[in-house]
Scaffold this active site. Sequence first.
Site, PDB file in Angstrom:
ATOM      1  N   HIS A   1      24.807  25.594 -28.697  1.00 40.12           N
ATOM      2  CA  HIS A   1      24.624  27.022 -28.443  1.00 40.12           C
ATOM      3  C   HIS A   1      24.663  27.820 -29.748  1.00 40.12           C
ATOM      4  O   HIS A   1      25.453  28.742 -29.914  1.00 40.12           O
ATOM      5  CB  HIS A   1      25.671  27.522 -27.457  1.00 40.12           C
ATOM      6  CG  HIS A   1      25.400  27.073 -26.058  1.00 40.12           C
ATOM      7  ND1 HIS A   1      26.037  25.996 -25.485  1.00 40.12           N
ATOM      8  CD2 HIS A   1      24.529  27.528 -25.130  1.00 40.12           C
ATOM      9  CE1 HIS A   1      25.581  25.830 -24.244  1.00 40.12           C
ATOM     10  NE2 HIS A   1      24.663  26.738 -24.003  1.00 40.12           N
TER      11      HIS A   1
ATOM     12  N   HIS B   1      21.316  36.461 -25.815  1.00 39.33           N
ATOM     13  CA  HIS B   1      21.964  36.017 -24.574  1.00 39.33           C
ATOM     14  C   HIS B   1      23.165  35.077 -24.739  1.00 39.33           C
ATOM     15  O   HIS B   1      24.016  35.000 -23.871  1.00 39.33           O
ATOM     16  CB  HIS B   1      20.940  35.378 -23.637  1.00 39.33           C
ATOM     17  CG  HIS B   1      20.766  33.915 -23.883  1.00 39.33           C
ATOM     18  ND1 HIS B   1      20.091  33.429 -24.964  1.00 39.33           N
ATOM     19  CD2 HIS B   1      21.237  32.841 -23.205  1.00 39.33           C
ATOM     20  CE1 HIS B   1      20.135  32.112 -24.939  1.00 39.33           C
ATOM     21  NE2 HIS B   1      20.824  31.725 -23.877  1.00 39.33           N
TER      22      HIS B   1
HETATM   23 ZN   LIG Z   1      21.707  29.857 -23.371  1.00 42.44          ZN
END
Ligand SMILES: [Zn+2]
Length: 862
Positions: free
Chosen positions: A558, A598
């Site tokens: 991430h 996000h």
């Molecule tokens: Zn994501």
Amino acid sequence: MSIKSEDVEKFLNANPQFVKSYFSKKLKPGAVASVMGIQESAVDLDSFEQVSQVEEGEIFYDLIKDMQDNVNMEKVIFKILKRISALIHADRCSLFMYRQRNGIAELATRLFNVNATSKLEDCIVSPDSEIVFPLDIGIVGHVAHTKKHINVKDVNEDSHFCTFVDELTEYTTHNILATPIMNGKEVVAVIMGVNKTTGTNFTDEDEDLFLKYLKVGTLNLKIYHLSYLHSCETRKGQLLLWSANKVFEELTDIERQFHKALYTVRAYLNCDRYSVGLLDMTKEKEFFDIWPVLMEEQAPYSGPRTPDGREIIFYKVIDYILHGKEDIKVIPNPPADHWALASGLPTYVAESGFICNIMNAAADEMFSFQSEPLDDSGWTIKNVLCLPIVNKKEETVGVATFYNRKDGKPFDEQDENLMEALTQFLGWSVLNPDTYDKMNKLENRKDIAQDMVLYHVKCRDDEIQNILKTREHYGKEPRDCEEDELLQILKKELPGPRKFEIYEFRFSDFDCTELDLVRCGIQMYYEVGVVKKFQVPQEVLVRFMYSVSKGYRRITYHNWRHGFNVGQTMFTLLTTGQLKRYYTDLEVMAMITAGFLHDIDHRGTNNLYQVKSQNPLAKLHGSSILERHHLEFGKFLLGDESLNIFQNLNRRQTEHVFHLIDIAIIATDLALYFKKRTMFQKIVDLSETYEDEKKWVDFMSLETTRKEIHNIFLFACMAMMMTACDLSAITKPWEVQSKVALSVAAEFWEQGDLERTVLQQQPIPMMDRNKAAELPKLQCGFIDFVCTFVYKEFSRFHPATQPMYDGIQNNRREWKALQEAYEAKLKEAEEAAKANQEAAAAKKAIANANGGSAGSKTCSVC
Ligand SMILES: [Zn+2]
């Protein structure tokens, strides 16, 4: 002078008072026995009018001994009543216990119809067949009310008499002797004798005797009552701490506080079972939840509400089983017909805030759903005590329901008080000053932390020169340049639309540096034409993209690359996938921005881990913990004027942009995915009913549709686009997918390691690096159950998105092949092991056969 027996007889007949007192002193079973020439044990003293004082003393001694040996109150009182009924010639005697339920006093039969020949088991009243009457009914009630004893010589002349019990038991009461048993000023019980058998009514002497004997009874009932109060007190004083348990893992931080406190309840109240229904605390509904209502597919909620206006939704029930083997069950999202809720009582209590004490559930309509036992052990609800749990803000946070007091008796005033104190404590513990303090500190720390974050994340002046090379070109800082000068530099520095294939679904970041990705991101804003249109200062745009890239942590999956990929896919869906046609340019800009933001400041662990590790984030946000954090973080960056790409919008535009970003980022919580699925499918279905494409686009994007529905459709479509973007790695060419899948897995495994070491918990297979070989299987499952739907529906909706669907199907084949290869290898290894085993077994058998023929085993030493 000698006295003749006739004289004695004459004297005795003339002086009955003397006779009485004489015999009461002298008459003993021994004397009677010797006079009558029978055995002492056969003497029935009950046939005598009265018993001697000495004899009484012995009886009392006997009773007191009984009390010492036996704490069974019923047994001792039974003996006393038996004795009394013989002494005063009462046809029957009874004991009524005093108690309070729901704040109303009542009397309940405990020992019924005791006479000289009764047996305890015939007289003791079981809790389910007790006769209960309020204090305003009958002579017994009157006695408890006035706290005075009474001798009713003819019940027909007493206005308090009630024929209720006579009718119930087919008996006729003529006269009554009754007295309250007191503990200080409190009534504990009432004892009653009925119908004198040797006369028309009880005499004053009967009354005296009755009261005298009951002194012992009083003592016993007092002890009983005190010991009951005492045990309540000690139970109150106990504090059991709930050690680490799997139940803990299933609870959020606040629920844990409940649980800790509730586990102590075990000691407070002797009940079979209790459950706690936790109420949804949200006052305003999330977009994804009000969807069906806005669509008018579902009527707006019209059910009961809590006093502070919330819908009564029990989102979790914790069920504590104390009968038989102790157990605790957590039931998330319990259905309305779950036995713990089916009666409607918890809902009623949540709505009214009342404490409800229900004695005989079997007879109550509320519990008629209980047609059979509620669990395998044959358990049923008999008595219920249900209370609201209220926090300091006077909001009902839950409902505690206690079932079946362990001794079979109904819950009484003591229980009500105890439980009320407890539930109050519970409610307050949820938001106790301590928690407030922590939250406040957190808030304070947040301010300082925010400054630090900004300092570290914000693109520095030297960094911006990597892209916006104003020093190199003009020898000055960007702030001293004209927008046009900046544009000239960017035209040279940005990669343009083709270099990195940003318009392609197959885009891969493998050949890009992180800075290239920042450049590509900036490029996209130019591609969709929003920079000029919304007067985005170009320096701000560059600083913003740069800062976003820095806001991502350098973790395995991430990281900024993932953040960029999601923004890129959003860009491609809108442009190449042609979804842009439904949205305004401003909305397009908001959606791409949401994509980039996000997952910002992701920690490499998922929401459940934040909860389990008690991360402060979990305290701040109840659900979609990380997503809310990404959103906050993103908005926080945009709050800085030097990074705010939306700074030249008017208020209405700004509000709209942030509303979209809110929905888009929260939508990336996969937990919401299944909620979004049906909405999206409806839109796609609807689109297929339009043959004329233009009419469909008009319907979707223009005001021909009602404003609300128009928004819902666009929001829902955007929410699903976010999912399509977030999962897009699964649609990439196999070389990309196979590598990305590994980095996703690697991050999961890192979390699994943390769970093992920090939390001392066994991770789920997906996060267990020891099960790495199962990755192909897990991928196939993920593709089948989650991903395929998304891309299949998108390709049905917009054929231009077909490359994504093709990509996922191809990857499905690749993963399946790997899975099969792995399984084949596994099977082969199993078979080899089996063959080895068989060979070894055969060898052993031969050896044994040979050894057996060599002679007896005892000789093997030789
Ligand atoms: Zn994501």
